[in-house]
Each structure stands twice: as structure tokens, then as C-alpha cells.
Design a protein around this motif. Structure first.
Motif, PDB file in Angstrom:
ATOM      1  N   ALA A 285       0.837  -1.201   0.000  1.00 34.13           N
ATOM      2  CA  ALA A 285       0.000   0.000   0.000  1.00 34.13           C
ATOM      3  C   ALA A 285       0.873   1.252   0.000  1.00 34.13           C
ATOM      4  N   GLY A 286       0.590   2.152  -0.940  1.00 41.32           N
ATOM      5  CA  GLY A 286       1.337   3.394  -1.056  1.00 41.32           C
ATOM      6  C   GLY A 286       2.616   3.286  -1.841  1.00 41.32           C
ATOM      7  N   ALA A 287       2.956   2.091  -2.307  1.00 40.26           N
ATOM      8  CA  ALA A 287       4.221   1.933  -3.037  1.00 40.26           C
ATOM      9  C   ALA A 287       4.066   1.074  -4.281  1.00 40.26           C
ATOM     10  N   ARG A 288       2.860   0.855  -4.724  1.00 42.39           N
ATOM     11  CA  ARG A 288       2.644  -0.042  -5.860  1.00 42.39           C
ATOM     12  C   ARG A 288       3.277   0.474  -7.141  1.00 42.39           C
ATOM     13  N   ASP A 289       3.404   1.780  -7.276  1.00 42.59           N
ATOM     14  CA  ASP A 289       3.992   2.374  -8.489  1.00 42.59           C
ATOM     15  C   ASP A 289       5.408   2.875  -8.235  1.00 42.59           C
ATOM     16  N   ASN A 290       6.024   2.407  -7.176  1.00 45.31           N
ATOM     17  CA  ASN A 290       7.374   2.843  -6.819  1.00 45.31           C
ATOM     18  C   ASN A 290       8.268   1.609  -6.684  1.00 45.31           C
ATOM     19  N   PRO A 291       8.928   1.199  -7.761  1.00 47.75           N
ATOM     20  CA  PRO A 291       9.734  -0.022  -7.742  1.00 47.75           C
ATOM     21  C   PRO A 291      10.815  -0.018  -6.669  1.00 47.75           C
ATOM     22  N   GLU A 292      11.459   1.119  -6.463  1.00 47.49           N
ATOM     23  CA  GLU A 292      12.530   1.175  -5.466  1.00 47.49           C
ATOM     24  C   GLU A 292      11.974   0.958  -4.059  1.00 47.49           C
ATOM     25  N   ARG A 293      10.853   1.597  -3.758  1.00 47.08           N
ATOM     26  CA  ARG A 293      10.240   1.417  -2.449  1.00 47.08           C
ATOM     27  C   ARG A 293       9.751  -0.012  -2.263  1.00 47.08           C
ATOM     28  N   LYS A 294       9.191  -0.586  -3.295  1.00 51.77           N
ATOM     29  CA  LYS A 294       8.743  -1.970  -3.203  1.00 51.77           C
ATOM     30  C   LYS A 294       9.916  -2.905  -2.931  1.00 51.77           C
ATOM     31  N   ALA A 295      11.049  -2.622  -3.539  1.00 50.43           N
ATOM     32  CA  ALA A 295      12.236  -3.444  -3.326  1.00 50.43           C
ATOM     33  C   ALA A 295      12.692  -3.360  -1.863  1.00 50.43           C
ATOM     34  N   GLU A 296      12.611  -2.158  -1.275  1.00 50.14           N
ATOM     35  CA  GLU A 296      12.982  -1.991   0.124  1.00 50.14           C
ATOM     36  C   GLU A 296      12.040  -2.778   1.036  1.00 50.14           C
ATOM     37  N   LEU A 297      10.748  -2.694   0.745  1.00 48.60           N
ATOM     38  CA  LEU A 297       9.762  -3.399   1.556  1.00 48.60           C
ATOM     39  C   LEU A 297       9.876  -4.918   1.398  1.00 48.60           C
ATOM     40  N   ALA A 298      10.235  -5.346   0.196  1.00 49.23           N
ATOM     41  CA  ALA A 298      10.392  -6.780  -0.057  1.00 49.23           C
ATOM     42  C   ALA A 298      11.521  -7.363   0.789  1.00 49.23           C
ATOM     43  N   LYS A 299      12.542  -6.566   1.065  1.00 44.84           N
ATOM     44  CA  LYS A 299      13.658  -7.034   1.896  1.00 44.84           C
ATOM     45  C   LYS A 299      13.211  -7.248   3.341  1.00 44.84           C
ATOM     46  N   ILE A 300      12.212  -6.474   3.763  1.00 44.19           N
ATOM     47  CA  ILE A 300      11.662  -6.658   5.112  1.00 44.19           C
ATOM     48  C   ILE A 300      10.795  -7.912   5.157  1.00 44.19           C
ATOM     49  N   GLY A 301       9.996  -8.101   4.105  1.00 43.65           N
ATOM     50  CA  GLY A 301       9.116  -9.261   4.057  1.00 43.65           C
ATOM     51  C   GLY A 301       7.764  -8.967   4.670  1.00 43.65           C
ATOM     52  N   GLU A 302       6.994 -10.017   4.935  1.00 46.12           N
ATOM     53  CA  GLU A 302       5.669  -9.846   5.511  1.00 46.12           C
ATOM     54  C   GLU A 302       5.767  -9.552   7.012  1.00 46.12           C
ATOM     55  N   SER A 303       4.640  -9.319   7.637  1.00 49.41           N
ATOM     56  CA  SER A 303       4.589  -8.783   8.997  1.00 49.41           C
ATOM     57  C   SER A 303       5.169  -9.703  10.064  1.00 49.41           C
ATOM     58  N   ASP A 304       5.532  -9.093  11.183  1.00 51.63           N
ATOM     59  CA  ASP A 304       5.861  -9.843  12.399  1.00 51.63           C
ATOM     60  C   ASP A 304       4.552 -10.399  12.962  1.00 51.63           C
ATOM     61  N   ARG A 305       4.562 -11.680  13.361  1.00 50.90           N
ATOM     62  CA  ARG A 305       3.313 -12.315  13.772  1.00 50.90           C
ATOM     63  C   ARG A 305       3.466 -13.134  15.043  1.00 50.90           C
ATOM     64  N   MET A 306       2.466 -13.050  15.892  1.00 51.49           N
ATOM     65  CA  MET A 306       2.350 -13.937  17.041  1.00 51.49           C
ATOM     66  C   MET A 306       1.728 -15.246  16.576  1.00 51.49           C
ATOM     67  N   THR A 307       2.066 -16.338  17.250  1.00 49.90           N
ATOM     68  CA  THR A 307       1.475 -17.642  16.968  1.00 49.90           C
ATOM     69  C   THR A 307       1.129 -18.268  18.309  1.00 49.90           C
ATOM     70  N   LEU A 308      -0.170 -18.387  18.586  1.00 51.48           N
ATOM     71  CA  LEU A 308      -0.654 -18.763  19.912  1.00 51.48           C
ATOM     72  C   LEU A 308      -1.554 -19.995  19.840  1.00 51.48           C
ATOM     73  N   LEU A 309      -1.424 -20.872  20.835  1.00 48.84           N
ATOM     74  CA  LEU A 309      -2.256 -22.065  20.911  1.00 48.84           C
ATOM     75  C   LEU A 309      -3.014 -22.066  22.234  1.00 48.84           C
ATOM     76  N   PHE A 310      -4.333 -22.171  22.139  1.00 47.34           N
ATOM     77  CA  PHE A 310      -5.208 -22.163  23.317  1.00 47.34           C
ATOM     78  C   PHE A 310      -5.948 -23.492  23.434  1.00 47.34           C
ATOM     79  N   ARG A 311      -6.322 -23.807  24.662  1.00 51.13           N
ATOM     80  CA  ARG A 311      -7.167 -24.975  24.910  1.00 51.13           C
ATOM     81  C   ARG A 311      -8.530 -24.502  25.407  1.00 51.13           C
ATOM     82  N   LYS A 312      -9.571 -25.133  24.895  1.00 51.64           N
ATOM     83  CA  LYS A 312     -10.930 -24.828  25.348  1.00 51.64           C
ATOM     84  C   LYS A 312     -11.119 -25.343  26.770  1.00 51.64           C
ATOM     85  N   LEU A 313     -11.559 -24.470  27.659  1.00 52.59           N
ATOM     86  CA  LEU A 313     -11.831 -24.858  29.036  1.00 52.59           C
ATOM     87  C   LEU A 313     -13.269 -25.353  29.174  1.00 52.59           C
ATOM     88  N   PRO A 314     -13.549 -26.194  30.159  1.00 50.62           N
ATOM     89  CA  PRO A 314     -14.916 -26.693  30.373  1.00 50.62           C
ATOM     90  C   PRO A 314     -15.901 -25.542  30.644  1.00 50.62           C
TER      91      PRO A 314
END
Length: 314
Positions: A285-314
Motif C-alpha cells: 500500500a502506497g508503493a505499488r507504483d514505486n519499484p525502489e520502495r517496493k524493493a525496500e519493503l520486499a527485503k523486510i518481508g511480511e509482517s511480524d506475527r504472534m502464533t498462539l495455541l489455546f485450549r478450550k476450558l470446560p
């Protein structure tokens, strides 16, 4: 027959052994019993004893594919570039998803995870695509999420053909009675921000409790805000969420956190983008027509993400 020969001809067998195979008879003298002598003589005379058919067992064939086979399928050619960011094999392993299970996938959307889960669960498994409860006056994209029970099975055939798990579609406010308490896992991939900002939290959490077995588990992957990010940045409008908030919300609905994983973490992501998470690939978003900016963002990659596992309680 073998037992009668053994009982009636033991002496004859020993004599025959001594005459026909002196070295064998001598070697057997050091054995603790004489049973092996008779057995070997009878084997030489009658052939080795065959085991009854019921003693021969084979592992059941489920028809499930390995994760490596699933990920290598040509139908995932367009999906595969994102594997490096989404880590499907490691993520599903952390969530303890196994072939033959019944798994709920919240908001299948374009089927990215459907093309992994349906083949991997195999013919003994069940895939339930669950969409939120949609208001009657909803338009645009949200309107397409209605009538999941009739739409999803045909979509799945386009994605993976008729292979793999049974496919069922449902909306959170229209869950068939036969599905209640049937699911081993429910998975929510990068949708907690939409759940919160769209007012779906209550109905989605209750649907999770209704669908999951008593020992069922809920897995969540979500864009992660920095710990010091203000609430205005982590309210859902930017895509990022505080990990502590997600844990607290699920706890309020009777889900206990049992494990966290950094498998989907990306320390390169500062998580402070003006255009939110959509600044990063694949949206740019905001860089679709800017190849240089897209290249910079591509080096970062996709977002930082949490990965959580929960158990259903009674």
C-alpha cells in the motif's frame, strides 16, 4: 499336524538329526532346551511353520498425503512464494494438526490454507470453512461471505478437486447441530483485527466454543504490534494487535493459553507503518507504483506475527 508329528516322532527326529546332521546335533547341545532341535528337524522335513493369517497385521491406509507432498502440489504454485513467511508446515505442526482430524478454518477467503489443509487432513478428515455472521444489509466483500454452506464445497472443488477431506461450509450464526463438539482444532489466520473492528468477536468466540470438542484447541496467527504501541494503533484499524490483548480476549471466552511460538516472527518489521500492515508485501500500500520502495519493503518481508495455541476450558 506339526504337533502330532512332534509328539509321535521326537525320538525318531533326534536319531535322524544325529545321522543326517552330526554338526547340527552337536551345536544344539549348548541350547537351554531341546525344543529348538525338534523344531529345526521338522523345518527340514516339513518346511518352516507358517503363522496363522490373523497374526499378520498391516498399518491401516488412510490415503493422507505427507505435508511435503501437499506443499509441493502444482496447484499451490501461486501460493508457494508466501510459504517463507507463513511457514505452513511448522505452523500446523505447532498447532498439532494431524491427518484424520476435523479442523475449522476461519474465513478461508481465497483458499490459501484450504489448499494445504484439505489434502493434508486426508479422506478420514473433515475441513470446516467458517465465515462470520454477516448482516443482512452487508454489501461488497462482506456480502460474499454469506451462504458459506452452499458456496464453500464448490469452491473447494475448484481449489483441490475431489481429493482429501470432506468439506463443509458454515457461518458463525448458522452452525448445523451435527457439527457441535466435533472439531479437534479451530484456526484463525491473521483475522483477529478484522474480528475486532467488524464486531465479530462475540459470535466468533461462541462459535469456536460450540464447534470444538471438550479437549479441542484454538490456534491463532496474528500481525503483532510492538508492546509500547498505543491503543489507537492496535485497535484493528492498522492490522496489528497487542499479543496481550489477544490472549486476554480469548481468556474471557474460556480459552487457556498453552503455548506460544515464534515460527512466524519477523524482527525486521518495525510494525509502525502509516498505512498499517498493508504497507508490506504482498499489498505494498502506497508503493505499488514505486519499484525502489517496493524493493525496500520486499527485503523486510511480511509482517511480524504472534502464533498462539489455546485450549478450550470446560
Amino acid at each position: 499336524m506339526r504337533k502330532s508329528v512332534f509328539a509321535a516322532g521326537a525320538a525318531l527326529a533326534v536319531a535322524a538329526l544325529a545321522v543326517t546332521s552330526p554338526s547340527l546335533a552337536q551345536s544344539e547341545q549348548n541350547q537351554p532346551t531341546t525344543g529348538s532341535i525338534f523344531g529345526r528337524v521338522l523345518d527340514s522335513l516339513l518346511g518352516p511353520e507358517k503363522k496363522p493369517a490373523e497374526e499378520v497385521t498391516e498399518a491401516p491406509q488412510t490415503g493422507a498425503l505427507t505435508m511435503a507432498q501437499v506443499l509441493a502440489d502444482q496447484r499451490r504454485d501461486e501460493d508457494r512464494p508466501r510459504d517463507v513467511y507463513r511457514h505452513p508446515a511448522e505452523t500446523l505442526d505447532f498447532f498439532q494438526v494431524r491427518p484424520g482430524m476435523t479442523v475449522v478454518d476461519f474465513m478461508p477467503s481465497g483458499g490459501w490454507y484450504s489448499r494445504v489443509l484439505i489434502p493434508y487432513l486426508g479422506q478420514q478428515g473433515t475441513y470446516i470453512g467458517l465465515n462470520p455472521a454477516i448482516d443482512a444489509d452487508a454489501t461488497g466483500f462482506f456480502a460474499t461471505l454469506r451462504d458459506t454452506s452452499t458456496k464453500l464445497p464448490s469452491q473447494a472443488r475448484e481449489w483441490v478437486g475431489y481429493e482429501g477431506a470432506r468439506v463443509i461450509g458454515a457461518n458463525a450464526d448458522d452452525i448445523p447441530a451435527g457439527l457441535e463438539g466435533s472439531a479437534d482444532r479451530m484456526l484463525i489466520f491473521r483475522e483477529m483485527h478484522n474480528i475486532r473492528r467488524s464486531g465479530w468477536l462475540h459470535s466468533t468466540a461462541l462459535a469456536a466454543r460450540k464447534l470444538l470438542k471438550d479437549d479441542g484447541m484454538l490456534g491463532i496467527v496474528q500481525h503483532r504490534a510492538k508492546r509500547d504501541a498505543p491503543y489507537s494503533y492496535a485497535d484493528g484499524s492498522k492490522g496489528y494487535q497487542h499479543e496481550r490483548d489477544v490472549i486476554a480476549l480469548m481468556s474471557a471466552y474460556g480459552f487457556e493459553l498453552v503455548a506460544r511460538s515464534e515460527v512466524n516472527a519477523n524482527p525486521k518489521d518495525p510494525a509502525n507503518w502509516e498505512n498499517g500492515v498493508w504497507t508490506l508485501p504482498p499489498t505494498y500500500a502506497g508503493a505499488r507504483d514505486n519499484p525502489e520502495r517496493k524493493a525496500e519493503l520486499a527485503k523486510i518481508g511480511e509482517s511480524d506475527r504472534m502464533t498462539l495455541l489455546f485450549r478450550k476450558l470446560p
